[in-house]
Design a protein around this motif. Structure first.
Motif, PDB file in Angstrom:
ATOM      1  N   UNK A  15       3.497  18.354   9.428  1.00 39.53           N
ATOM      2  CA  UNK A  15       3.364  19.537   8.941  1.00 39.53           C
ATOM      3  C   UNK A  15       4.370  19.573   7.540  1.00 39.53           C
ATOM      4  N   UNK A  16       5.403  19.067   7.688  1.00 40.73           N
ATOM      5  CA  UNK A  16       6.473  18.917   6.493  1.00 40.73           C
ATOM      6  C   UNK A  16       5.881  17.804   5.493  1.00 40.73           C
ATOM      7  N   UNK A  17       5.329  16.861   5.952  1.00 39.84           N
ATOM      8  CA  UNK A  17       4.590  15.958   5.127  1.00 39.84           C
ATOM      9  C   UNK A  17       3.230  16.843   4.354  1.00 39.84           C
ATOM     10  N   UNK A  18       2.810  17.482   5.027  1.00 41.28           N
ATOM     11  CA  UNK A  18       1.484  18.271   4.625  1.00 41.28           C
ATOM     12  C   UNK A  18       2.077  19.416   3.377  1.00 41.28           C
ATOM     13  N   UNK A  19       3.089  19.950   3.567  1.00 43.93           N
ATOM     14  CA  UNK A  19       3.759  21.144   2.943  1.00 43.93           C
ATOM     15  C   UNK A  19       4.559  20.317   1.769  1.00 43.93           C
ATOM     16  N   UNK A  20       5.150  19.363   1.883  1.00 47.10           N
ATOM     17  CA  UNK A  20       5.919  18.742   0.704  1.00 47.10           C
ATOM     18  C   UNK A  20       5.391  17.687  -0.149  1.00 47.10           C
ATOM     19  N   UNK A  25       9.305   8.254   5.031  1.00 45.51           N
ATOM     20  CA  UNK A  25      10.155   7.199   4.533  1.00 45.51           C
ATOM     21  C   UNK A  25      10.975   7.802   3.219  1.00 45.51           C
ATOM     22  N   UNK A  26       9.947   8.437   2.518  1.00 46.21           N
ATOM     23  CA  UNK A  26      10.697   9.167   1.473  1.00 46.21           C
ATOM     24  C   UNK A  26      11.691  10.221   1.820  1.00 46.21           C
ATOM     25  N   UNK A  48      12.637  17.844  14.415  1.00 41.60           N
ATOM     26  CA  UNK A  48      11.728  18.773  13.212  1.00 41.60           C
ATOM     27  C   UNK A  48      12.733  19.237  12.354  1.00 41.60           C
ATOM     28  N   UNK A  49      11.965  20.022  11.382  1.00 43.80           N
ATOM     29  CA  UNK A  49      12.647  20.658  10.426  1.00 43.80           C
ATOM     30  C   UNK A  49      12.677  22.340  10.520  1.00 43.80           C
ATOM     31  N   UNK A  50      13.921  22.817  10.033  1.00 41.65           N
ATOM     32  CA  UNK A  50      13.751  24.284  10.069  1.00 41.65           C
ATOM     33  C   UNK A  50      13.189  24.837   8.864  1.00 41.65           C
ATOM     34  N   UNK A  51      12.070  25.889   9.244  1.00 43.95           N
ATOM     35  CA  UNK A  51      11.232  26.152   8.189  1.00 43.95           C
ATOM     36  C   UNK A  51      12.069  26.858   6.884  1.00 43.95           C
ATOM     37  N   UNK A  52      13.067  27.390   7.303  1.00 42.53           N
ATOM     38  CA  UNK A  52      13.725  28.090   6.190  1.00 42.53           C
ATOM     39  C   UNK A  52      14.530  27.306   5.192  1.00 42.53           C
ATOM     40  N   UNK A  53      14.888  26.120   5.573  1.00 36.52           N
ATOM     41  CA  UNK A  53      15.452  24.835   4.719  1.00 36.52           C
ATOM     42  C   UNK A  53      14.383  24.279   4.079  1.00 36.52           C
ATOM     43  N   UNK A  54      13.205  23.875   4.678  1.00 37.45           N
ATOM     44  CA  UNK A  54      12.011  23.484   3.767  1.00 37.45           C
ATOM     45  C   UNK A  54      11.698  24.327   2.711  1.00 37.45           C
TER      46      UNK A  54
END
Length: 83
Positions: A15-20, A25-26, A48-54
Motif C-alpha cells: 500500500x505504501x508503494x502504491x501511495x508513494x 529498496x528506495x 508497516x508504516x503509520x499512515x499519519x507519518x506517510x
C-alpha cells in the motif's frame, strides 16, 4: 471519535508503494538517510508504516517540485487546451 479526527492506520509495504510510487529498496535507502519514515514492527515478522507519518511525508514533498516548471500545473494545460 469525531468526524474530523483522522483514523490512524498501519499501512503494509504494498500500500505504501502504491501511495508513494517508491519501491521497497528506495524506501529503505531513504529511511537509512533519515528522509522517509521508519516502519513499525506489527509482529516479529510483519512491519508497516503509520499512515499519519506517510501523509506528513507526502505533504512535505509539495515544496520539492522541480524549479524548471515555469507555469503552475493545471488540468487544462495537461490536456493541451488553452483559454
Amino acid at each position: 471519535m469525531s468526524e474530523n479526527t483522522p483514523v490512524l492506520r498501519i499501512l503494509r509495504d504494498a500500500e505504501v508503494e502504491h501511495i508513494t510510487g517508491l519501491s521497497r529498496d528506495t524506501r529503505y535507502a531513504l529511511t537509512t538517510r533519515g528522509e522517509f519514515p521508519s516502519p513499525v514492527w506489527i509482529t516479529s515478522r510483519t512491519r508497516g508504516y503509520l499512515s499519519d507519518e506517510i501523509d506528513a511525508w507526502l505533504e512535505s514533498r509539495r515544496d520539492k517540485r522541480t524549479t524548471r516548471q515555469v507555469k503552475p500545473w493545471t488540468p487544462e494545460a495537461s490536456r493541451g487546451t488553452t483559454q
